[in-house]
Write a protein that holds these residues in place. Structure first.
Motif, PDB file in Angstrom:
ATOM      1  N   GLU A  98    -119.130  45.928  80.073  1.00  0.00           N
ATOM      2  CA  GLU A  98    -119.155  46.051  81.528  1.00  0.00           C
ATOM      3  C   GLU A  98    -119.954  47.287  81.944  1.00  0.00           C
ATOM      4  O   GLU A  98    -120.749  47.226  82.889  1.00  0.00           O
ATOM      5  CB  GLU A  98    -117.740  46.116  82.091  1.00  0.00           C
ATOM      6  CG  GLU A  98    -117.722  46.067  83.601  1.00  0.00           C
ATOM      7  CD  GLU A  98    -116.331  45.958  84.190  1.00  0.00           C
ATOM      8  OE1 GLU A  98    -116.248  45.744  85.418  1.00  0.00           O
ATOM      9  OE2 GLU A  98    -115.329  46.097  83.458  1.00  0.00           O
ATOM     10  N   GLN A  99    -119.776  48.408  81.243  1.00  0.00           N
ATOM     11  CA  GLN A  99    -120.551  49.611  81.550  1.00  0.00           C
ATOM     12  C   GLN A  99    -122.045  49.367  81.386  1.00  0.00           C
ATOM     13  O   GLN A  99    -122.850  49.929  82.119  1.00  0.00           O
ATOM     14  CB  GLN A  99    -120.145  50.761  80.619  1.00  0.00           C
ATOM     15  CG  GLN A  99    -118.860  51.433  80.989  1.00  0.00           C
ATOM     16  CD  GLN A  99    -118.575  52.572  80.026  1.00  0.00           C
ATOM     17  OE1 GLN A  99    -118.345  52.357  78.843  1.00  0.00           O
ATOM     18  NE2 GLN A  99    -118.600  53.782  80.543  1.00  0.00           N
ATOM     19  N   LEU A 100    -122.391  48.532  80.423  1.00  0.00           N
ATOM     20  CA  LEU A 100    -123.801  48.245  80.157  1.00  0.00           C
ATOM     21  C   LEU A 100    -124.371  47.177  81.091  1.00  0.00           C
ATOM     22  O   LEU A 100    -125.556  46.886  81.043  1.00  0.00           O
ATOM     23  CB  LEU A 100    -123.972  47.809  78.699  1.00  0.00           C
ATOM     24  CG  LEU A 100    -123.740  48.916  77.680  1.00  0.00           C
ATOM     25  CD1 LEU A 100    -123.577  48.333  76.287  1.00  0.00           C
ATOM     26  CD2 LEU A 100    -124.881  49.921  77.723  1.00  0.00           C
ATOM     27  N   GLY A 101    -123.514  46.600  81.928  1.00  0.00           N
ATOM     28  CA  GLY A 101    -123.986  45.590  82.872  1.00  0.00           C
ATOM     29  C   GLY A 101    -124.058  44.189  82.292  1.00  0.00           C
ATOM     30  O   GLY A 101    -124.622  43.287  82.895  1.00  0.00           O
ATOM     31  N   ASP A 102    -123.484  43.984  81.115  1.00  0.00           N
ATOM     32  CA  ASP A 102    -123.468  42.668  80.475  1.00  0.00           C
ATOM     33  C   ASP A 102    -122.123  42.015  80.791  1.00  0.00           C
ATOM     34  O   ASP A 102    -121.225  41.967  79.959  1.00  0.00           O
ATOM     35  CB  ASP A 102    -123.692  42.830  78.969  1.00  0.00           C
ATOM     36  CG  ASP A 102    -123.852  41.502  78.242  1.00  0.00           C
ATOM     37  OD1 ASP A 102    -123.567  40.444  78.845  1.00  0.00           O
ATOM     38  OD2 ASP A 102    -124.237  41.523  77.060  1.00  0.00           O
ATOM     39  N   GLU A 103    -122.014  41.523  82.033  1.00  0.00           N
ATOM     40  CA  GLU A 103    -120.746  40.963  82.498  1.00  0.00           C
ATOM     41  C   GLU A 103    -120.323  39.724  81.718  1.00  0.00           C
ATOM     42  O   GLU A 103    -119.135  39.511  81.490  1.00  0.00           O
ATOM     43  CB  GLU A 103    -120.809  40.632  84.004  1.00  0.00           C
ATOM     44  CG  GLU A 103    -120.719  41.833  84.902  1.00  0.00           C
ATOM     45  CD  GLU A 103    -122.073  42.467  85.180  1.00  0.00           C
ATOM     46  OE1 GLU A 103    -123.106  41.887  84.789  1.00  0.00           O
ATOM     47  OE2 GLU A 103    -122.089  43.562  85.771  1.00  0.00           O
ATOM     48  N   ALA A 104    -121.276  38.908  81.291  1.00  0.00           N
ATOM     49  CA  ALA A 104    -120.929  37.688  80.551  1.00  0.00           C
ATOM     50  C   ALA A 104    -120.256  38.031  79.221  1.00  0.00           C
ATOM     51  O   ALA A 104    -119.242  37.421  78.852  1.00  0.00           O
ATOM     52  CB  ALA A 104    -122.174  36.843  80.321  1.00  0.00           C
ATOM     53  N   SER A 105    -120.794  39.001  78.498  1.00  0.00           N
ATOM     54  CA  SER A 105    -120.178  39.404  77.229  1.00  0.00           C
ATOM     55  C   SER A 105    -118.835  40.088  77.470  1.00  0.00           C
ATOM     56  O   SER A 105    -117.886  39.897  76.698  1.00  0.00           O
ATOM     57  CB  SER A 105    -121.110  40.343  76.456  1.00  0.00           C
ATOM     58  OG  SER A 105    -122.282  39.656  76.073  1.00  0.00           O
ATOM     59  N   GLU A 130    -115.524  37.946  87.034  1.00  0.00           N
ATOM     60  CA  GLU A 130    -115.838  36.576  87.449  1.00  0.00           C
ATOM     61  C   GLU A 130    -116.441  36.556  88.849  1.00  0.00           C
ATOM     62  O   GLU A 130    -117.318  35.743  89.136  1.00  0.00           O
ATOM     63  CB  GLU A 130    -114.603  35.694  87.335  1.00  0.00           C
ATOM     64  CG  GLU A 130    -114.272  35.398  85.875  1.00  0.00           C
ATOM     65  CD  GLU A 130    -113.079  34.510  85.688  1.00  0.00           C
ATOM     66  OE1 GLU A 130    -112.239  34.394  86.610  1.00  0.00           O
ATOM     67  OE2 GLU A 130    -112.977  33.936  84.600  1.00  0.00           O
ATOM     68  N   ASP A 131    -115.987  37.457  89.718  1.00  0.00           N
ATOM     69  CA  ASP A 131    -116.589  37.561  91.050  1.00  0.00           C
ATOM     70  C   ASP A 131    -118.065  37.965  90.959  1.00  0.00           C
ATOM     71  O   ASP A 131    -118.894  37.463  91.700  1.00  0.00           O
ATOM     72  CB  ASP A 131    -115.842  38.568  91.931  1.00  0.00           C
ATOM     73  CG  ASP A 131    -114.479  38.047  92.372  1.00  0.00           C
ATOM     74  OD1 ASP A 131    -114.246  36.829  92.286  1.00  0.00           O
ATOM     75  OD2 ASP A 131    -113.653  38.879  92.801  1.00  0.00           O
ATOM     76  N   LYS A 132    -118.373  38.865  90.032  1.00  0.00           N
ATOM     77  CA  LYS A 132    -119.766  39.290  89.842  1.00  0.00           C
ATOM     78  C   LYS A 132    -120.629  38.166  89.267  1.00  0.00           C
ATOM     79  O   LYS A 132    -121.804  38.062  89.570  1.00  0.00           O
ATOM     80  CB  LYS A 132    -119.839  40.484  88.894  1.00  0.00           C
ATOM     81  CG  LYS A 132    -119.336  41.773  89.480  1.00  0.00           C
ATOM     82  CD  LYS A 132    -119.481  42.898  88.441  1.00  0.00           C
ATOM     83  CE  LYS A 132    -118.927  44.195  88.927  1.00  0.00           C
ATOM     84  NZ  LYS A 132    -119.052  45.251  87.894  1.00  0.00           N
ATOM     85  N   LEU A 133    -120.014  37.349  88.395  1.00  0.00           N
ATOM     86  CA  LEU A 133    -120.764  36.294  87.725  1.00  0.00           C
ATOM     87  C   LEU A 133    -120.962  35.048  88.594  1.00  0.00           C
ATOM     88  O   LEU A 133    -121.897  34.298  88.361  1.00  0.00           O
ATOM     89  CB  LEU A 133    -120.051  35.894  86.428  1.00  0.00           C
ATOM     90  CG  LEU A 133    -120.118  36.931  85.307  1.00  0.00           C
ATOM     91  CD1 LEU A 133    -119.179  36.556  84.179  1.00  0.00           C
ATOM     92  CD2 LEU A 133    -121.546  37.075  84.791  1.00  0.00           C
ATOM     93  N   GLU A 134    -120.076  34.850  89.564  1.00  0.00           N
ATOM     94  CA  GLU A 134    -120.207  33.682  90.431  1.00  0.00           C
ATOM     95  C   GLU A 134    -121.396  33.851  91.378  1.00  0.00           C
ATOM     96  O   GLU A 134    -121.580  34.905  91.957  1.00  0.00           O
ATOM     97  CB  GLU A 134    -118.941  33.490  91.276  1.00  0.00           C
ATOM     98  CG  GLU A 134    -117.791  32.905  90.524  1.00  0.00           C
ATOM     99  CD  GLU A 134    -116.598  32.664  91.433  1.00  0.00           C
ATOM    100  OE1 GLU A 134    -116.756  32.684  92.671  1.00  0.00           O
ATOM    101  OE2 GLU A 134    -115.509  32.466  90.879  1.00  0.00           O
ATOM    102  N   PRO A 135    -122.192  32.786  91.524  1.00  0.00           N
ATOM    103  CA  PRO A 135    -123.305  32.881  92.477  1.00  0.00           C
ATOM    104  C   PRO A 135    -122.776  32.957  93.910  1.00  0.00           C
ATOM    105  O   PRO A 135    -121.749  32.354  94.236  1.00  0.00           O
ATOM    106  CB  PRO A 135    -124.090  31.589  92.237  1.00  0.00           C
ATOM    107  CG  PRO A 135    -123.170  30.678  91.504  1.00  0.00           C
ATOM    108  CD  PRO A 135    -122.132  31.527  90.828  1.00  0.00           C
TER     109      PRO A 135
END
Length: 137
Positions: A98-105, A130-135
């Motif tokens: 998450e710190q690295l900005g890789d929300e999917a991982s 999940e809120d960040k990943l949702e379009p």
């Protein structure tokens, strides 16, 4: 080659830094191979700054030094090797991703963690990811 010309070394260093900083988008396996190449280069030159790879928790040493990608790689390796405290390691991986900005991982590691132990704070973190990943709609 054990003796790498300075221009080639500089190019490898620049490539490594751009990949690890996220300036150059590459697949995860390419990023991992880049770190392996860089570490091998350092070892061949007789420079062994990575004492961390010989300690009990190298991911913690790397993370403390601000080397999050290296910390992630070390933590992933520990997880693959059957680390003793799997849930703790999954949580740390989720945080680092998450710190690295890789929300999917980060989401992937949180789901694995929550399958083993439902921690309310981690559920909130999962919802946020999940809120960040949702379009946006």
């Amino acid at each position: 080659s054990p003796a790498l010309p300075p221009a080639h070394r500089a190019e490898l260093e620049a490539t490594y830094r751009s990949i690890m900083a996220g300036e150059r988008q590459v697949h995860r396996s390419t990023r991992e191979a880049t770190v392996d190449l860089w570490l091998d280069l350092r070892r061949r030159e007789g420079d062994d700054p990575w004492v961390a790879d010989r300690c009990d928790a190298p991911h913690e040493v790397f993370a403390d030094a601000g080397l999050l990608w290296e910390a992630v790689l070390a933590a992933e390796q520990a997880l693959a090797e059957g680390a003793t405290n799997r849930t703790n390691l999954l949580g740390k991986l989720a945080d680092m991703y998450e710190q690295l900005g890789d929300e999917a991982s980060a989401r992937e590691r949180l789901l694995a963690l929550l399958a083993e132990d439902e921690v309310p704070e981690r559920l909130q973190q999962l919802r946020r990811l999940e809120d960040k990943l949702e379009p946006s709609t």
